[in-house]
Design an enzyme around this catalytic site. Structure first.
Site, PDB file in Angstrom:
ATOM      1  N   LYS D 108     100.051 -35.567 -33.548  1.00  0.00           N
ATOM      2  CA  LYS D 108     101.148 -36.418 -33.103  1.00  0.00           C
ATOM      3  C   LYS D 108     101.956 -35.672 -32.052  1.00  0.00           C
ATOM      4  CE  LYS D 108     104.506 -34.792 -34.226  1.00  0.00           C
ATOM      5  NZ  LYS D 108     105.076 -33.437 -33.853  1.00  0.00           N
ATOM      6  N   TYR D 193     109.272 -37.332 -36.311  1.00  0.00           N
ATOM      7  CA  TYR D 193     109.215 -37.315 -37.783  1.00  0.00           C
ATOM      8  C   TYR D 193     110.247 -38.264 -38.373  1.00  0.00           C
ATOM      9  CZ  TYR D 193     106.041 -33.381 -37.740  1.00  0.00           C
ATOM     10  OH  TYR D 193     104.938 -32.593 -37.555  1.00  0.00           O
TER      11      TYR D 193
END
Lengths: 361, 361, 361, 361
Positions: D108, D193
């Site tokens: 990511k 996140y």
């Protein structure tokens, strides 16, 4: 004059004997919070009557000098006397209160020797009045939650307990450092919380004790009483409880109960408020919430309820007497360096009476 | 073959003897992290050689069966032997390693009796090799911070310590429950952390011990060794250290040091990582941060550095022998119910050698 | 009648206007604890006078009905009036008090609109009396410790703040849910702590705000005011403060200040007692201890000291007015979905007066 | 050569592309711990091949230079490719891997623009290979416990979330500070996140975003990317999620979910291990225990299981693409100072595939 200091039908009138910090900061506010009690009189030193008048909600005529303690006999509205005096004076005042037909709530330790404690229990029995030892920690929801965790089996079989209570006694002139007035040092004052709580949580009596003292030659505070004490209680089933108390270590008061499936830890454990309980099992840690309460109100309410119903209090004189005997054995074990074996009665809570109402339980 | 398993100039080659969980999960990774050590050989059961080959970075010829332990004599690249075997086998392997001229790092407890420990110390002295007891907690920055807080006076005079270590031993067939192999129960295995840490933190030796055991008749796990043990150490100046250990209580490992001006608490205190130290003084509570480290790497690096410099390790055989004598006294005190007085040498750290490098200190 | 309810030379006599839970549980006990104030009168609903008489230490003649508020003009011993009424009534009572020449301590929020707040500030200026907004969190040692950590550079340059305050409003009939009386929902009531504390800690004013509301159609409690609010304040130097408040989320009140070298966290942060501050830097975590205090006593003592010296209070009407303007901008930003730019005066603490005495600082 | 680096029947062979700290410290050890994966090849810079050879368990011929990436086409034992390269290179490598018929696990953020992300998803669809975004926090038992607490109703209706992630980026030459390579600053790196976890916990998509950046002129580290970012997500039902991220604030990573009957807090929340979850309800606080695990092993095992069964991964390319679109909207909202409204698909987990096996759930 506030509402709580007027005779109230259905409430028990208390006379508090001794007006030190505990009475000023805790007991007078606690009576206000109580459901079943009200403050009817205070007993203090003759010279302190004006100051006590200033800080209390009572009429001047409700404030007595120690030498007039006997006049409470004529006060029908005073049903209970709460003794908050140096330990060595407990016996004299309890016996006199009993003779006056007053029920007695007595601060811990019950006395300064087992003999005194025994005489006090007998005097109250003879007079037909109730005697309760003011063990406030046996009335809190947190301490009952530990006991319930143990006795319900949630923690599995219990193996070990450890309990510690210390603070620094700065005042060299404190009566607590005078053996004659106090009957001992940190043991009867703060170590007693460890002893009494271990017995309460297990609901059992120890079969033996071992102990050691630290009483230095070179610290002027501790000429008469020990500085620190450490003792171990042995219970049936191999359960071992280790307790430590000191008058010369930064404040700490905490307990741990270790079982095969879980453990309970309270830290702080013995102060007047903000107790914090953590229960750990294989699933994780939990900090239960409890309703707000005042420890001293709970105590006074329980005793008031017993007076009205005639029931034996949960922590009667007998409970205080048992600790007095154990403390004598602890001092003996420390002196001799030998394990002292005790007569441990079988059964649960053998020195206790009617369980109290515990908030939220 | 990874880099760390090749002979490396300036690094000390270790042979690890015994390939159980500790070796697999902790020691092999720890050698990789170490600065001054590398893994040169493993010694295991003949039948386990293929599995050990699979999980280790070594060549098949570097993996020895126990019966071929003597062949390490020819391996000049093996300077140190790390003994990770049941306690009762320590003596035999340490003596043989010494005869081969190898320096020896031996898991705690050093032996299963004081006599064995004494013989091992003597054998290494005679052979001119170093012997170190693998007390990993004497190498962590957290434990040194507690010791420094005590010895710098930050906590004021110390009064009381309490230390506890327990877990549930589920495996009834574990060699740790076999008295012949283990030399005792939770005392030499996990209670030893309490004993050894109390001595390390104070830097002093106890003057007496008192103790009690719980060894039930009705629990098949504990036919040979105690289920729980509780012991008290008395130090000069009235300092009292209470220690508890159990093989039948949910995991806990914690310590508290109570002084007149402050206290230090570590919880957890004895596990391999994530130690948590809190120091409390009149100013408040502090949880210092420490650099990351591996306890076993620190230990192996310290011993490697000693081997290269010829210095006595911080925790030599003598340190392990002292604990062995104290554990014998603890068992005697528990058996007799009497305080056992000891020869306490004066001075600080009398059984210890060169202080280790502690990360961040 | 207790000592603290008698006129006392050198002390400032307060009349408290409004006798709800806050007054009963916090303010009356707080006056007792104060150094420079005493309770001279209470103002309540005519029908509540008997009950108020029962719970207060005042003479019956010191308890006034709202319609007799003007009679306080004749009470020379009443120098200060403390307004504890629904927000929408603040203006009327403050203006009347000012006309009577009384100094005014007014509960937060100062008003229900910026216009009302402005008028109140002007009225007190015109009458030559002091006006203070009762921002209790600007008087605690914990909040000053956060501010000091920020302003001393201990945390390095500050980047981000987040503050949250919520509880569940169960009472559907509460005036706090009535837009006319309250002027808004959780924003002016509890979100204001986030707003005011962010400004206090930084000592600066925001340059812009962004916001969003949650005001559901289907929850009967929230027909008139928002259920939750979230807003962001932008300060010079790119500092961003995110604030959240809700009337429908389990109690929480906490703040975090994140700087490049450290961070401060308080949880709980906005309740009446037991605030808990943790400061974390590269060295570790610290929880400083603070002296015991009562937030409301500190507030009343500060205002009393200002009255006696003539100094501008630390949180004058202007401080409350600034928040009122910011709250109006927050509601606008929420309505339009656009960032609202503000006139941010330069300089530190531009709306504040003389710093208070902070216990232990 | 360790066992785990040999082709294993029933296990999925991975080639890891990019050998930085993450690969060295986390991914290589994680493959060893995995159940369904093994490390078959590494791809690195030509000049780094010798060093990589030293630290990995692979044969030299299993270590490829970037320019030889295409040779993996011939390696039938390599079924999956794990892309661990600077964000801007993801697209090129994913597309090439897809053309070679390899399944792709991609770190990511999935890409540096929504357009790149879209192209990657399409390329994998066209090639008939699976694409998974490496959102490790969607695989931990702690994050699932928060989600379960929300979705089971244990917390009551959720009102507010706040999530924060920061650390200090010291290295001025880091590719993460280069807009072309990283596509942004703390937003796509660590703010992601917060964004991704808020969406995961609620199982819903936001209806709008608001945001602000801090990008100073005077800090040489932040010439190309923002220093801090703060954004708010609005969900159906009035749920507001506030998120903060910074590259210039001492490490913190934490989340709170506030509901009407309870709240969940995780602190730390986003690091590789030692996550700590606390759930608070009217009954008290609970810190559940979870089994030990490795986040990267869980991730690689899930993808391996999907490859064997043909199931869509829980966090497929579409999940990464959605975050890419949201981050573009966040940057737009910050630039314009206006709320940006989004197409929020209805339904739960609309961009997710087959739920993973979560340890202990």
């Amino acid at each position: 004059m506030t509402a709580s200091s007027q005779p109230q039908p259905g409430r028990v009138g208390y006379a508090i004997v001794g007006v030190g910090q505990l009475t000023k900061d805790e007991l007078i506010p606690a009576v206000r919070e109580s459901e079943h009690a009200y403050l009817a009189a205070l007993v203090t030193g003759a010279e302190d009557k004006p100051e006590v008048s200033g800080i209390s909600p009572l009429r001047p005529e409700d404030i007595y000098a120690y030498e007039d303690f006997g006049k409470l006999a004529d006060r029908d509205d005073v049903q209970a006397v709460y003794i908050v005096l140096p330990n060595a004076l407990h016996r004299e005042y309890v016996e006199q209160a009993a003779r006056m037909g007053k029920h007695v709530l007595c601060e811990k330790p019950l006395a300064s020797t087992p003999e005194d404690a025994e005489a006090m229990v007998q005097a109250c029995r003879d007079a037909g009045v109730l005697l309760m030892t003011a063990y406030r920690c046996q009335y809190t929801p947190e301490h009952w939650a530990v006991r319930d965790a143990v006795q319900s089996g949630q923690l599995g079989p219990v193996r070990l307990l450890n309990l510690v209570h210390s603070h620094v006694e700065e005042d060299r002139g404190a009566w607590r450092l005078d053996r004659k007035l106090a009957g001992g040092g940190p043991l009867p004052d703060i170590g007693l919380y460890c002893l009494n709580t271990a017995r309460f949580v297990l609901g059992r009596e120890p079969q033996w004790v071992e102990a050691a003292l630290d009483q230095p030659q070179d610290d002027p505070r501790f000429r008469e009483v020990e500085r620190s004490v450490s003792f171990r209680l042995g219970f049936a089933g191999g359960v071992l409880a280790d307790c430590q108390a000191s008058y010369a270590a930064l404040d700490v008061n905490a307990l741990r109960v270790l079982g095969e499936q879980g453990r309970a830890a309270m830290d702080p454990a013995f102060q007047y408020s903000d107790l914090c309980l953590t229960v750990t099992t294989a699933e994780g840690r939990q900090q239960p919430d409890f309703p707000a309460y005042d420890q001293f109100s709970l105590e006074m309410d329980h005793f008031a309820a017993c007076i009205r119903s005639g029931a034996q209090p949960w922590t009667p004189g007998e409970e205080g007497l048992q600790d007095q005997r154990l403390m004598a054995a602890i001092y003996e074990a420390a002196r001799t360096g030998k394990r002292v074996t005790l007569d441990a009665p079988e059964g649960r809570d053998v020195f206790r009476g009617t369980p109290p109402q515990v908030p939220g339980r």
